[in-house]
Design a protein around this motif. Structure first.
Motif, PDB file in Angstrom:
ATOM      1  N   LYS A  73      41.732  24.248 -39.838  1.00 19.04           N
ATOM      2  CA  LYS A  73      41.241  25.209 -39.201  1.00 19.04           C
ATOM      3  C   LYS A  73      42.085  25.928 -38.452  1.00 19.04           C
ATOM      4  O   LYS A  73      41.714  27.285 -37.838  1.00 19.04           O
ATOM      5  N   ALA A  74      43.139  25.664 -38.103  1.00 19.06           N
ATOM      6  CA  ALA A  74      44.178  26.461 -37.086  1.00 19.06           C
ATOM      7  C   ALA A  74      44.952  27.488 -37.775  1.00 19.06           C
ATOM      8  O   ALA A  74      45.701  28.142 -37.311  1.00 19.06           O
ATOM      9  N   HIS A  75      44.929  27.345 -39.163  1.00 19.83           N
ATOM     10  CA  HIS A  75      45.641  28.375 -40.045  1.00 19.83           C
ATOM     11  C   HIS A  75      46.948  28.189 -39.751  1.00 19.83           C
ATOM     12  O   HIS A  75      47.823  29.197 -39.548  1.00 19.83           O
ATOM     13  N   ALA A  76      47.604  26.866 -39.468  1.00 23.85           N
ATOM     14  CA  ALA A  76      48.805  26.581 -39.058  1.00 23.85           C
ATOM     15  C   ALA A  76      49.842  27.104 -39.945  1.00 23.85           C
ATOM     16  O   ALA A  76      49.712  27.012 -41.330  1.00 23.85           O
ATOM     17  N   ASP A  77      51.035  27.589 -39.450  1.00 23.39           N
ATOM     18  CA  ASP A  77      52.103  27.920 -40.139  1.00 23.39           C
ATOM     19  C   ASP A  77      53.065  26.705 -40.809  1.00 23.39           C
ATOM     20  O   ASP A  77      53.597  26.990 -41.523  1.00 23.39           O
ATOM     21  N   ALA A  78      52.952  25.825 -39.957  1.00 27.03           N
ATOM     22  CA  ALA A  78      53.663  24.553 -40.144  1.00 27.03           C
ATOM     23  C   ALA A  78      52.875  23.540 -39.329  1.00 27.03           C
ATOM     24  O   ALA A  78      52.230  23.619 -38.319  1.00 27.03           O
ATOM     25  N   SER A  79      52.711  22.298 -39.839  1.00 27.05           N
ATOM     26  CA  SER A  79      52.127  21.243 -39.601  1.00 27.05           C
ATOM     27  C   SER A  79      53.272  19.957 -39.577  1.00 27.05           C
ATOM     28  O   SER A  79      53.701  19.715 -40.564  1.00 27.05           O
ATOM     29  N   VAL A  80      53.324  19.014 -38.608  1.00 29.06           N
ATOM     30  CA  VAL A  80      54.070  17.882 -38.997  1.00 29.06           C
ATOM     31  C   VAL A  80      53.505  16.592 -38.064  1.00 29.06           C
ATOM     32  O   VAL A  80      53.115  16.791 -36.833  1.00 29.06           O
ATOM     33  N   SER A  81      53.709  15.623 -38.762  1.00 29.44           N
ATOM     34  CA  SER A  81      53.025  14.476 -38.151  1.00 29.44           C
ATOM     35  C   SER A  81      54.137  13.493 -37.839  1.00 29.44           C
ATOM     36  O   SER A  81      55.192  13.067 -38.636  1.00 29.44           O
ATOM     37  N   VAL A  82      54.154  12.963 -36.629  1.00 27.98           N
ATOM     38  CA  VAL A  82      55.333  12.154 -35.968  1.00 27.98           C
ATOM     39  C   VAL A  82      55.018  10.721 -36.001  1.00 27.98           C
ATOM     40  O   VAL A  82      53.957  10.403 -35.358  1.00 27.98           O
ATOM     41  N   HIS A  83      55.905  10.045 -36.471  1.00 29.39           N
ATOM     42  CA  HIS A  83      55.865   8.539 -36.671  1.00 29.39           C
ATOM     43  C   HIS A  83      57.041   7.954 -36.593  1.00 29.39           C
ATOM     44  O   HIS A  83      57.946   8.644 -36.259  1.00 29.39           O
ATOM     45  N   ALA A  84      56.986   6.548 -36.389  1.00 29.11           N
ATOM     46  CA  ALA A  84      58.078   5.539 -36.808  1.00 29.11           C
ATOM     47  C   ALA A  84      57.818   4.394 -37.493  1.00 29.11           C
ATOM     48  O   ALA A  84      56.547   3.959 -37.333  1.00 29.11           O
ATOM     49  N   ASP A  85      58.491   4.084 -38.293  1.00 27.93           N
ATOM     50  CA  ASP A  85      58.204   2.970 -39.246  1.00 27.93           C
ATOM     51  C   ASP A  85      58.307   1.543 -38.894  1.00 27.93           C
ATOM     52  O   ASP A  85      58.927   1.148 -37.545  1.00 27.93           O
ATOM     53  N   GLY A  86      57.737   0.556 -39.582  1.00 24.10           N
ATOM     54  CA  GLY A  86      57.856  -0.799 -39.117  1.00 24.10           C
ATOM     55  C   GLY A  86      58.357  -1.556 -40.323  1.00 24.10           C
ATOM     56  O   GLY A  86      57.702  -2.568 -40.703  1.00 24.10           O
TER      57      GLY A  86
END
Length: 305
Positions: free
Chosen positions: A177-190
């Motif tokens: 909906k934001a028509h993003a030029d880039a999207s990044v999901s931030v995580h850390a593993d387990g």
């Protein structure tokens, strides 16, 4: 480690500079190697960046550990002038610290573009109780500040102000909906102790009645390569020794956040919260600032083309 298998953004650093950079990072991570694992934030790593059962227990309420409080206040909502003016970036902080209080809501099934899965998960935590959700939101705030200073419009999928979630399908839809030029999901593993390093998850080609990633696979890989290269340079971390065969990249077709995205999007697992050496970095505020800078630099490089 073969330079031919490295992300393209690393290849200009061949020869002495590349060897010094990567060997130093691999040594810090206990050497190269990989095991077959199920990683997602859901089919190839032990922790789900998106729904997958985790062997890690949810963090106790209030047990955030030494890295729980960021001294960096959330940035202003309005971008400044700069080279990224007119660009739209969506940052998706993995999980939500309140998810553990809403098991029924986060366990309900939603469309993930290649099957159905849980709305969200609690995420993982360090052995000291520093929650992945706390880490991801802290880093997201830092990325937002850096990119807004360059003129980008930055939207977070949530800011810790929701009772739970958002669900994985909504996280993708916010970027769409934001028509993003880039999207990044931030995580850390387990993952298991001894599994160290970061990896960036790229969307696989998924095409069915629910999802079609054909338009974003190419640009998402470019985004992921840019982030991986800059993350190595800024943080000094080595690519994962258990996912991606030393490239720092992993392709997944089971993540709703990627499958349902219509804009270039990747996930980044910044380290393993269950490894004491990685956990020491993830809970360190100065290192989190470096992590945010590395991710932001990768996004900026991608948006500059």
């Amino acid at each position: 480690m073969s330079t031919g298998s490295l992300p393209r953004i690393l290849r200009p650093l061949r020869a002495a500079a590349l060897t010094t950079l990567l060997l130093a990072g691999v040594a810090a991570c206990g050497g190269e190697g990989h095991k077959s694992s199920a990683s997602d934030a859901s089919t190839a790593s032990p922790k789900s960046a998106e729904p997958r059962p985790s062997s890690a227990a949810p963090a106790d309420k209030g047990a955030a550990g030494k890295g729980s409080t960021s001294k960096t206040a959330p940035a202003e909502e309005h971008p400044g002038d700069g080279p990224l003016k007119g660009k739209v970036v969506v940052i998706d902080p993995g999980h939500n610290i309140h998810n553990q209080d809403h098991p029924a809501e986060i366990n309900r099934q939603v469309e993930a573009g290649n099957g159905r899965k849980e709305c969200d998960t609690t995420g993982t935590a360090t052995n000291s109780g520093y929650a992945e959700a706390t880490f991801s939101l802290d880093v997201a705030h830092r990325i937002r500040r850096i990119l807004q200073a360059q003129g980008a419009t930055v939207t977070l999928t949530h800011d810790g102000d929701r009772p739970y979630g958002p669900c994985v399908d909504e996280r993708a839809e916010i970027g769409n909906k934001a028509h993003a030029d880039a999207s990044v999901s931030v995580h850390a593993d387990g993952a298991a102790p001894g599994d160290r390093g970061f990896h960036v998850i790229l969307p696989a080609l998924v095409k069915n009645e629910q999802a079609d990633t054909s338009a974003i696979v190419g640009p998402s890989r470019e985004l992921g390569e840019r982030i991986a290269g800059n993350f190595v340079r800024v943080t000094g971390s080595a690519p994962s020794n258990y996912v991606g065969k030393g490239t720092g990249l992993d392709v997944r077709g089971d993540l709703g956040g990627l499958n349902l995205s219509k804009v270039p999007k990747v996930f980044i697992e910044c380290g393993n919260m269950r490894d004491p050496d990685d956990a020491a970095q993830l809970t360190d505020e100065a290192w989190r600032e470096k992590a945010a800078q590395g991710i932001a630099n990768g996004i900026s490089d991608f948006l500059h083309g």
